[in-house]
Design a protein around this motif. Structure first.
Motif, PDB file in Angstrom:
ATOM      1  N   UNK A 258      -6.280  -4.416  20.347  1.00  0.00           N
ATOM      2  CA  UNK A 258      -6.522  -4.826  21.734  1.00  0.00           C
ATOM      3  C   UNK A 258      -5.613  -4.093  22.716  1.00  0.00           C
ATOM      4  N   UNK A 259      -4.524  -3.533  22.236  1.00  0.00           N
ATOM      5  CA  UNK A 259      -3.707  -2.689  23.108  1.00  0.00           C
ATOM      6  C   UNK A 259      -4.491  -1.418  23.452  1.00  0.00           C
ATOM      7  N   UNK A 260      -5.148  -0.842  22.449  1.00  0.00           N
ATOM      8  CA  UNK A 260      -6.023   0.300  22.702  1.00  0.00           C
ATOM      9  C   UNK A 260      -7.199  -0.109  23.577  1.00  0.00           C
ATOM     10  N   UNK A 261      -7.748  -1.313  23.348  1.00  0.00           N
ATOM     11  CA  UNK A 261      -8.874  -1.777  24.165  1.00  0.00           C
ATOM     12  C   UNK A 261      -8.471  -1.871  25.642  1.00  0.00           C
ATOM     13  N   UNK A 262      -7.234  -2.320  25.891  1.00  0.00           N
ATOM     14  CA  UNK A 262      -6.746  -2.397  27.271  1.00  0.00           C
ATOM     15  C   UNK A 262      -6.725  -1.005  27.905  1.00  0.00           C
ATOM     16  N   UNK A 263      -6.304  -0.009  27.131  1.00  0.00           N
ATOM     17  CA  UNK A 263      -6.321   1.360  27.654  1.00  0.00           C
ATOM     18  C   UNK A 263      -7.745   1.848  27.917  1.00  0.00           C
ATOM     19  N   UNK A 264      -8.694   1.428  27.082  1.00  0.00           N
ATOM     20  CA  UNK A 264     -10.101   1.760  27.332  1.00  0.00           C
ATOM     21  C   UNK A 264     -10.542   1.170  28.668  1.00  0.00           C
ATOM     22  N   UNK A 265     -10.231  -0.115  28.887  1.00  0.00           N
ATOM     23  CA  UNK A 265     -10.611  -0.765  30.135  1.00  0.00           C
ATOM     24  C   UNK A 265      -9.980  -0.068  31.336  1.00  0.00           C
ATOM     25  N   UNK A 266      -8.733   0.348  31.209  1.00  0.00           N
ATOM     26  CA  UNK A 266      -8.087   1.084  32.297  1.00  0.00           C
ATOM     27  C   UNK A 266      -8.788   2.405  32.569  1.00  0.00           C
ATOM     28  N   UNK A 267      -9.237   3.078  31.514  1.00  0.00           N
ATOM     29  CA  UNK A 267      -9.917   4.358  31.689  1.00  0.00           C
ATOM     30  C   UNK A 267     -11.277   4.183  32.346  1.00  0.00           C
ATOM     31  N   UNK A 268     -11.948   3.071  32.053  1.00  0.00           N
ATOM     32  CA  UNK A 268     -13.265   2.824  32.636  1.00  0.00           C
ATOM     33  C   UNK A 268     -13.177   2.391  34.098  1.00  0.00           C
TER      34      UNK A 268
END
Length: 283
Positions: A258-268
């Protein structure tokens, strides 16, 4: 150590990626998670649909049991395709030639854009799924239809599998066998014809925003820094720079981190990005 033991070690390294296909994938999983809902209309806050691109040996459901619902709960329209099928190999995808998979991605993105009425989509891919879309962007007109590509542990410049790919040359006929049975693997080996053509002239194409999320503990794409891209609109993220305690390896980074998922959300949605820390694991 005998060569056959080195080869066995290489296969064992790949098993975690293949294991996701052993989990049951049902239509209820996809529908219940809001995945591939063609009645979904992008919101003003998130005007672009998100297309998820799975990795080698995976499929459109099992690769995204974690990230798909994470994004749906954040009001994204989320879609995922199956690509890279080979005849006689059910459920296991992402094993066909990458240029053919890119053609499938092109058709799928067109379908998503037509259904949602959006002008562009965002792509998020894990492993092979972070590499193959770059062929679509560069050679198949995808740059006009894609705003951003987010790669989670992508095989951007190929992998050495900690040097184990070199062992193939010591086994007569092994490379030819792999090319026939799992061409996607040979396409992702450092120095392959696919990678040479793709990376010639630069890693990126104008107009697309690129993000790469990597882990220093990657045991499939090695060396891990080979995942990072060079270009004018690239953000390379090492997940341990966000949380030093994150020990996720290649498979876990895309499936459950979910730390990586947070970075995905930031990128989107970079305009509303928030700091990614170890606390993102419970966010």
């Amino acid at each position: 150590m005998p060569r056959w033991k080195h080869l066995l070690r290489a296969l064992l390294v790949l098993l975690p990626a293949a294991a996701v296909t052993l989990l049951p994938a049902t239509p209820a999983d996809a529908a219940g998670g809001g995945l591939n809902d063609y009645s979904c209309k992008p919101s003003a806050a998130h005007p672009r649909p998100v297309v998820l691109v799975h990795g080698t040996f995976a499929n459109s459901v099992n690769n995204w049991r974690g990230l798909a619902p994470y994004l749906v709960r954040r009001d994204y329209c989320v879609y995922a395709l199956d690509h890279g099928q080979l005849p006689g190999v059910p459920r296991v995808h992402g094993i066909g030639p990458l240029d053919r998979s890119a053609e499938q991605l092109k058709t799928f993105v067109d379908r998503v854009l037509a259904a949602t009425g959006a002008a562009q989509a965002d792509l998020v891919g894990h492993s092979q799924g972070g590499l193959m879309p770059r062929h679509y962007l560069k050679f198949l007109g995808g740059a006009a239809k894609v705003n951003a590509l987010v790669g989670i542990a992508p095989t951007s410049h190929g992998t050495t599998l900690n040097g184990l790919t070199k062992l193939v040359t010591h086994f007569p006929g092994a490379r030819e066998l792999l090319s026939r049975t799992v061409p996607a693997l040979t396409d992702q080996v450092v120095g392959s014809a696919f990678l040479t053509r793709l990376n010639a002239g630069g890693d990126t194409v104008p107009g697309v925003h690129y993000t790469v999320i990597a882990t220093r503990y990657d045991d499939v794409v090695t060396p891990y820094r080979s995942q990072f891209l060079d270009g004018p609109d690239v953000r390379n993220v090492l997940i341990q720079d966000r949380c030093a305690f994150d020990r996720s390896e290649h498979t876990a980074l895309g499936l459950a981190d979910r730390i990586a998922f947070h970075e995905v959300a930031n990128a989107l949605d970079p305009a509303h990005a928030t700091p990614t820390t170890c606390l993102s694991a419970i966010g």
